[in-house]
Design an enzyme around this catalytic site. Structure first.
Site, PDB file in Angstrom:
ATOM      1  N   ASP A 233      -5.139  -3.806 -13.948  1.00  0.00           N
ATOM      2  CA  ASP A 233      -4.311  -3.261 -15.013  1.00  0.00           C
ATOM      3  C   ASP A 233      -3.294  -4.256 -15.566  1.00  0.00           C
ATOM      4  O   ASP A 233      -2.630  -3.972 -16.552  1.00  0.00           O
ATOM      5  CB  ASP A 233      -3.570  -2.007 -14.505  1.00  0.00           C
TER       6      ASP A 233
ATOM      7  N   HIS B 155      -2.723  -3.599  -4.502  1.00  0.00           N
ATOM      8  CA  HIS B 155      -3.941  -2.798  -4.483  1.00  0.00           C
ATOM      9  C   HIS B 155      -4.201  -2.325  -3.068  1.00  0.00           C
ATOM     10  O   HIS B 155      -3.917  -3.049  -2.114  1.00  0.00           O
ATOM     11  CB  HIS B 155      -5.140  -3.623  -4.971  1.00  0.00           C
TER      12      HIS B 155
HETATM   13  N1  CMC Z   1       5.724  -3.711  -6.351  1.00  0.00           N
HETATM   14  C1  CMC Z   1       6.552  -3.855  -5.288  1.00  0.00           C
HETATM   15  N2  CMC Z   1       6.193  -3.614  -4.019  1.00  0.00           N
HETATM   16  C2  CMC Z   1       4.941  -3.175  -3.799  1.00  0.00           C
HETATM   17  C3  CMC Z   1       4.033  -3.014  -4.854  1.00  0.00           C
HETATM   18  C4  CMC Z   1       4.451  -3.284  -6.166  1.00  0.00           C
HETATM   19  N3  CMC Z   1       3.628  -3.138  -7.207  1.00  0.00           N
HETATM   20  N4  CMC Z   1       2.853  -2.566  -4.354  1.00  0.00           N
HETATM   21  C5  CMC Z   1       3.026  -2.456  -3.031  1.00  0.00           C
HETATM   22  N5  CMC Z   1       4.290  -2.845  -2.695  1.00  0.00           N
HETATM   23  C6  CMC Z   1       4.843  -2.945  -1.330  1.00  0.00           C
HETATM   24  C7  CMC Z   1       5.192  -1.577  -0.777  1.00  0.00           C
HETATM   25  O1  CMC Z   1       6.520  -1.213  -1.076  1.00  0.00           O
HETATM   26  C8  CMC Z   1       4.975  -1.798   0.713  1.00  0.00           C
HETATM   27  O2  CMC Z   1       6.071  -2.531   1.205  1.00  0.00           O
HETATM   28  P1  CMC Z   1       6.570  -2.314   2.726  1.00  0.00           P
HETATM   29  O3  CMC Z   1       5.433  -2.742   3.603  1.00  0.00           O
HETATM   30  O4  CMC Z   1       7.789  -3.152   2.842  1.00  0.00           O
HETATM   31  O5  CMC Z   1       6.868  -0.828   2.847  1.00  0.00           O
HETATM   32  C9  CMC Z   1       3.753  -2.730   0.748  1.00  0.00           C
HETATM   33  O6  CMC Z   1       3.803  -3.455  -0.485  1.00  0.00           O
HETATM   34  C10 CMC Z   1       2.410  -2.002   0.862  1.00  0.00           C
HETATM   35  O7  CMC Z   1       2.338  -1.076  -0.210  1.00  0.00           O
HETATM   36  P2  CMC Z   1       1.722   0.396  -0.085  1.00  0.00           P
HETATM   37  O8  CMC Z   1       2.423   1.284  -1.065  1.00  0.00           O
HETATM   38  O9  CMC Z   1       1.691   0.832   1.339  1.00  0.00           O
HETATM   39  O10 CMC Z   1       0.235   0.135  -0.564  1.00  0.00           O
HETATM   40  P3  CMC Z   1      -0.790   1.207  -1.073  1.00  0.00           P
HETATM   41  O11 CMC Z   1      -2.134   0.672  -0.734  1.00  0.00           O
HETATM   42  O12 CMC Z   1      -0.453   2.575  -0.571  1.00  0.00           O
HETATM   43  O13 CMC Z   1      -0.588   1.242  -2.674  1.00  0.00           O
HETATM   44  C11 CMC Z   1      -0.789   0.712  -4.961  1.00  0.00           C
HETATM   45  C12 CMC Z   1      -1.395   0.562  -3.551  1.00  0.00           C
HETATM   46  C13 CMC Z   1      -1.770   0.159  -5.978  1.00  0.00           C
HETATM   47  C14 CMC Z   1      -0.585   2.212  -5.264  1.00  0.00           C
HETATM   48  C15 CMC Z   1       0.559  -0.054  -5.005  1.00  0.00           C
HETATM   49  O14 CMC Z   1       0.332  -1.430  -4.773  1.00  0.00           O
HETATM   50  C16 CMC Z   1       1.303   0.149  -6.335  1.00  0.00           C
HETATM   51  O15 CMC Z   1       2.043   1.131  -6.471  1.00  0.00           O
HETATM   52  N6  CMC Z   1       1.102  -0.772  -7.351  1.00  0.00           N
HETATM   53  C17 CMC Z   1       1.706  -0.591  -8.647  1.00  0.00           C
HETATM   54  C18 CMC Z   1       0.858   0.379  -9.485  1.00  0.00           C
HETATM   55  C19 CMC Z   1      -0.443  -0.267  -9.946  1.00  0.00           C
HETATM   56  O16 CMC Z   1      -0.468  -1.370 -10.436  1.00  0.00           O
HETATM   57  N7  CMC Z   1      -1.535   0.509  -9.814  1.00  0.00           N
HETATM   58  C20 CMC Z   1      -2.881   0.071 -10.230  1.00  0.00           C
HETATM   59  C21 CMC Z   1      -3.791  -0.119  -9.050  1.00  0.00           C
HETATM   60  S1  CMC Z   1      -5.299  -1.003  -9.417  1.00  0.00           S
HETATM   61  C22 CMC Z   1      -6.204  -0.065 -10.523  1.00  0.00           C
HETATM   62  C23 CMC Z   1      -6.408   1.352 -10.212  1.00  0.00           C
HETATM   63  O17 CMC Z   1      -6.569   1.792  -9.072  1.00  0.00           O
HETATM   64  O18 CMC Z   1      -6.416   2.112 -11.147  1.00  0.00           O
END
Ligand code: CMC
Length: 422
Positions: free
Chosen positions: A363, A306
């Site tokens: 989710d 998140h």
């Molecule tokens: N699986 C594997 N690695 C992950 C995941 C994941 N679900 N989420 C984040 N990471 C890693 C990412 O690759 C990065 O690694 P590194 O530092 O080595 O590059 C690190 O964790 C930080 O991630 P980020 O992409 O910079 O974080 P963000 O804040 O931009 O993204 C997110 C947040 C929710 C989009 C992301 O965690 C994600 O894609 N999660 C899976 C989709 C999901 O479950 N979405 C629902 C979110 S909650 C409800 C809502 O908002 O609707």
């Protein structure tokens, strides 16, 4: 305003004020920055940018705290109905018994939509995703309510808000009924707001419908848990579209489009699809965890991570218990639940997820509950939207009441320099 940030840029000292929110979060007010220095800030994804001051929802991602108007999400889920939370978010306080009755009767009064909307619904193929139908019908609603739309104050906004709260569950249930080939329903005004959502979705034309009390209780909590989450992607979208003074209904349609993506509300559908894939491919949970860790593989563990929570999402904690309760009453235990529980446990013990503070989010368990209620997977994001509607409305209302300027970020141009056609 005591604190200031002072820096030297090209020989000039610049001072920018720092201000503090009521929970101690501090922000640099950069409104003077460009005029004083010619500089703009660069922050893709707005990871460090506060886009507004808001008094609706507070969340502390490090501590795993979520509050609407000061009330904890745990307290609200335990002690309030969804309609009370809707009122709380939009109008700022939990309604008295009398206020709740008036509010509900206003909604009931408006719980019809123009039958011509059925023509639009009919023109979609059966295979259309329910979110695309819902976004179209929601935007289209404005064409059938031409009297609404010019807003000077809250009294002028109230009819649009009431119409939206009344019509949206009808349109949402129609997308479901279309996919199941069922006749289109209207509300039964003797039921509660949530009882009616269940009634409109599940009622079969040839039988009396008695809502299952465990499911209605679970639905009430699910909707409350999704009701607002401060400046998330879809709420920020609603605010930015509304900042151009677009009508409420298209703003909500824009919020729906933002919610649909699988990094946001579409994740609940993606979680179940992922769990089903794990099951079909022989329950090799470790393979999926390894894929999520592999930087050469675009796969991510859906329902994990998140932007703001760097601790267990408090909503996921509540949902895990609801999932156990709802799935407990179904005679055949859903094998997908066991996969989810084991996947969560393995990820929480894995250094990759621990070091990045990746925890299950809202989710991760919600889809399992919808599945137990016989809601098709493609409807999950519509269920999220039914919950998020009051959040979108309250964010839109606050933005309009604060008379916020039109949203229009800057950019850093990195394309070709001037060139001439030869
Ligand atoms: N699986 C594997 N690695 C992950 C995941 C994941 N679900 N989420 C984040 N990471 C890693 C990412 O690759 C990065 O690694 P590194 O530092 O080595 O590059 C690190 O964790 C930080 O991630 P980020 O992409 O910079 O974080 P963000 O804040 O931009 O993204 C997110 C947040 C929710 C989009 C992301 O965690 C994600 O894609 N999660 C899976 C989709 C999901 O479950 N979405 C629902 C979110 S909650 C409800 C809502 O908002 O609707």
């Amino acid at each position: 305003m005591k604190d200031k940030i002072r820096f030297n840029y090209e020989g000039n000292f610049i001072e920018l004020p720092i201000f503090e929110g009521v929970e101690g979060e501090k922000a640099i007010d950069i409104r003077r920055l460009r005029n004083a220095t010619g500089l703009v800030t660069y922050d893709p994804g707005y990871k460090n940018t506060g886009s507004c001051k808001s008094s609706i929802t507070y969340l502390d991602g490090e501590a795993g705290i979520l509050r609407y108007r000061g009330y904890s999400i745990e307290d609200l889920c335990e002690n309030c109905s969804f309609i009370e939370v809707i009122h709380l978010l939009i109008f700022g306080h939990i309604p008295s018994k009398k206020e709740k009755e008036i509010f509900l009767s206003e909604i009931r009064e408006k719980s019809l939509v123009d039958e011509d909307l059925k023509g639009i619904l009919k023109s979609f193929p059966k295979t259309a995703h329910p979110m695309c139908i819902l976004a179209s019908l929601t935007a289209g609603l404005v064409a059938f309510t031409p009297k609404l739309g010019s807003y000077e104050d809250i009294e002028q906004m109230r009819p649009s808000i009431i119409k939206m709260l009344a019509a949206f569950p009808i349109l949402a249930s129609w997308t479901h009924r279309k996919s199941r080939g069922l006749p289109l329903n209207y509300a039964n005004n003797s039921l509660t707001y949530v009882g009616n959502i269940a009634h409109m979705m599940f009622r079969r034309p040839h039988m009396d419908y008695k809502p299952n009390p465990i499911e209605v209780k679970a639905l009430n909590k699910l909707l409350i848990l999704h009701a607002d989450h401060e400046q998330n992607c879809s709420s920020s979208t609603v605010r930015i579209v509304g900042s151009s003074h677009a009508d409420l209904f298209p703003c909500i349609a824009a919020g729906l489009s933002a919610l649909w993506g699988k990094l946001h509300g579409g994740a609940n559908q993606a979680v179940i699809e992922m769990l089903e894939k794990i099951s079909v491919q022989g329950n090799d949970i470790q393979k999926f965890i390894d894929r999520a860790k592999d930087k050469n593989d675009p796969f991510r563990l859906m329902g994990f991570g998140h932007r703001v929570y760097k601790n267990y999402d408090p909503r996921a904690k509540i949902l895990k218990n609801i999932a156990k309760e709802v799935l407990g009453q179904v005679s055949n235990r859903d094998p997908i639940l066991d996969i989810a529980i084991e996947l969560e446990q393995r990820a929480l013990e894995d250094d990759y997820f621990k070091s990045r503070k990746l925890y299950p989010n809202v989710d991760f368990y919600s889809g399992l509950i919808y599945r137990a209620m016989d809601i098709p997977t493609r409807m999950f994001t519509v269920m999220f939207a039914l919950g998020r509607l009051p959040g979108w409305i309250s964010q839109w209302l606050e933005m309009r009441q604060n008379n916020e300027p039109i949203g229009r970020p800057r950019q850093i141009y990195v394309g070709p320099k001037r060139q001439d056609i030869k």
